[in-house]
Design a protein around this motif. Sequence first.
Motif, PDB file in Angstrom:
ATOM      1  N   PHE A  23       0.784  -1.012  -0.394  1.00 44.49           N
ATOM      2  CA  PHE A  23      -0.093   0.137   0.367  1.00 44.49           C
ATOM      3  C   PHE A  23       0.717   1.411  -0.203  1.00 44.49           C
ATOM      4  N   ASN A  24       1.740   1.336   0.502  1.00 44.54           N
ATOM      5  CA  ASN A  24       3.106   2.125   1.093  1.00 44.54           C
ATOM      6  C   ASN A  24       3.458   2.564  -0.360  1.00 44.54           C
ATOM      7  N   PHE A  79      -2.505   8.026   0.463  1.00 49.47           N
ATOM      8  CA  PHE A  79      -3.338   7.824   1.818  1.00 49.47           C
ATOM      9  C   PHE A  79      -2.126   7.847   2.689  1.00 49.47           C
ATOM     10  N   THR A  80      -2.353   8.146   3.745  1.00 49.17           N
ATOM     11  CA  THR A  80      -1.382   7.896   5.032  1.00 49.17           C
ATOM     12  C   THR A  80      -2.193   6.558   6.026  1.00 49.17           C
ATOM     13  N   LEU A  81      -1.425   5.581   6.126  1.00 43.95           N
ATOM     14  CA  LEU A  81      -1.664   4.554   6.927  1.00 43.95           C
ATOM     15  C   LEU A  81      -1.686   5.112   8.585  1.00 43.95           C
ATOM     16  N   ILE A  89      -4.289  -9.688  -2.514  1.00 45.42           N
ATOM     17  CA  ILE A  89      -3.936  -7.922  -1.987  1.00 45.42           C
ATOM     18  C   ILE A  89      -3.424  -7.360  -2.839  1.00 45.42           C
ATOM     19  N   ARG A  90      -2.401  -7.603  -3.936  1.00 40.11           N
ATOM     20  CA  ARG A  90      -0.981  -6.641  -4.656  1.00 40.11           C
ATOM     21  C   ARG A  90      -1.879  -6.348  -6.108  1.00 40.11           C
ATOM     22  N   ALA A 103      -4.577   1.807  -7.725  1.00 39.21           N
ATOM     23  CA  ALA A 103      -3.107   2.625  -7.870  1.00 39.21           C
ATOM     24  C   ALA A 103      -3.330   3.249  -9.527  1.00 39.21           C
ATOM     25  N   SER A 104      -3.616   2.145 -10.535  1.00 30.07           N
ATOM     26  CA  SER A 104      -3.264   2.520 -11.679  1.00 30.07           C
ATOM     27  C   SER A 104      -5.153   3.311 -12.008  1.00 30.07           C
ATOM     28  N   ALA A 105      -6.055   3.124 -11.677  1.00 32.89           N
ATOM     29  CA  ALA A 105      -7.377   3.455 -12.367  1.00 32.89           C
ATOM     30  C   ALA A 105      -7.208   5.275 -11.010  1.00 32.89           C
TER      31      ALA A 105
END
Length: 519
Positions: free
Chosen positions: A423-424, A431-433, A494-495, A502-504
């Motif tokens: 995610f990071n 975003f900040t997790l 998950i990936r 991320a692509s969208a």
Amino acid sequence: MPKRKSRPQKRRRRSIIAFEMIRLDRTATEPLHEQLYRQIRDELKSGRFSDGSSRLPSSRTLATDRGISRSTVRLALSKLHAEGYLLSKPGSGTFVANLLPETFLTADQPKTYQPVQRLARISDRVKAIPDARVGNQFDLGATGAGPGISLVPSIPAVDEFPIAVWERLRAQVLAKKGVNLLRYSSNRGDLDLRKAIAAYLCDFRAARCHADQIVIVAGMQQAMLISAMAVLNPGEAAWIEDPCYQQTQRVLSLAGVKIIPKPIDNQGIVIARSPKEPLPRMIYVTPSHQFPLGVTMTFQRRTALLDFARAHNAFVFEDDYDAEFRFVGPPLPSLQGMDNAGRVIYAGTVSKILCPSLRLGYIVAPEPLIDSFVKIRSAMDQHSSPIDQATLARFITEGFFLSHIKRMRKIYAERRDFFIKQFNELLGDRFTLQVPEAGLNIVAWLKREEDFPMIKGITSEIGVRPSTLSFFCIQAKLKPAFVFGFAAWTPTQIRESLVKLASALSNRAKDLNQGRQSR
């Protein structure tokens, strides 16, 4: 000779019930005896025969006419006999039953009337439930999670459920207890299961309880509803966390409770109250891992909460969901274990540990409330499945429960770490997790609040559907964020989801930039 021939011919004419309609397909996968059974049954149900033709031909005659073996005919007729379509009269033959089985199963069709167009009267109780879903939206359940990789929060990895072990134990308890598990059961719950849960809670959650305090229920919502109905009159106040598990608000609304939302700070639920705020009769909390923010209630706040409950004669409802899945340090003891005044109603469920479909949970009731809880459970639905309760008792006492928890904690820890890393890397620019110490969900705060409508729209379009944090808020006004689940999906899945998101987002940003440049 002519007389001998005429007699069977005459008898056969009286016995045939239009079986010329039978057509047997030898190439079909359905066995011939099933085809014969079904077609004779349908003919009998149609009623196209008179009292004078209710005698069936012999199995030999029917076999000869249809070109099949007598054993095939006998199989079909024996099934019709067993289901009550046929009667045998010794020395006379086989006849159609005077009243077919459908007579006792099929109601007369009522006369048709022109329906009166009038709005249905809905009770205020139903109108008060904060749930806007309609129709087939209920098919997906409380989480709204359909098939596929959606990263919806609060979904456990049910594909890791030890089905083979469970089925073996289930077969063993059925063999041992037999028909006793098919009868009505204790309203409290299976005694062996209550003993096993009490021992587990005392050993691992620092609870102080015994089996007679345990009431087996059908999950956390029923535990909340029973508790609210036992200690609250309609219109009396209950404090609940804000934001909060959405089913809490729905259940308490159904019970007619006045809901007072209380904010969350970095120590847990805020106990301070204004003079105009009614004192609560019950306080709902998730101290081990606040949902959805992930805050673990501090020891100081726990002590203050118990002191407040004692001072104002209130009960604390402790929803100890996800307490087993802690990834940083040992867990704090349960509120119930710290309580010396019988003010804590402790509830748990196996939905996240094993699987939601079991619908098994439990309440640890303060001594004075035990009978009240059991009375309400009895009035609701008597008891949970005795077979599942007995199986779960064996699952716990033979060590499979604890070993499954340890195994799942390892799997979830690996998936959690993988989710954070991916995610990071892929979405850290947006975003900040907020990484919690426990649980199966993670909150992602937006770095640019103005991106919220765009991101919300994209998540709906691509099927990666984390919940908005605002969905769980009652009065709380928090910054835009999304709540992601990670537990139910493999690292590869998950990936795949995060790359898709991320692509969208990247493509949408390019489209917006091109649109601005073209103006």
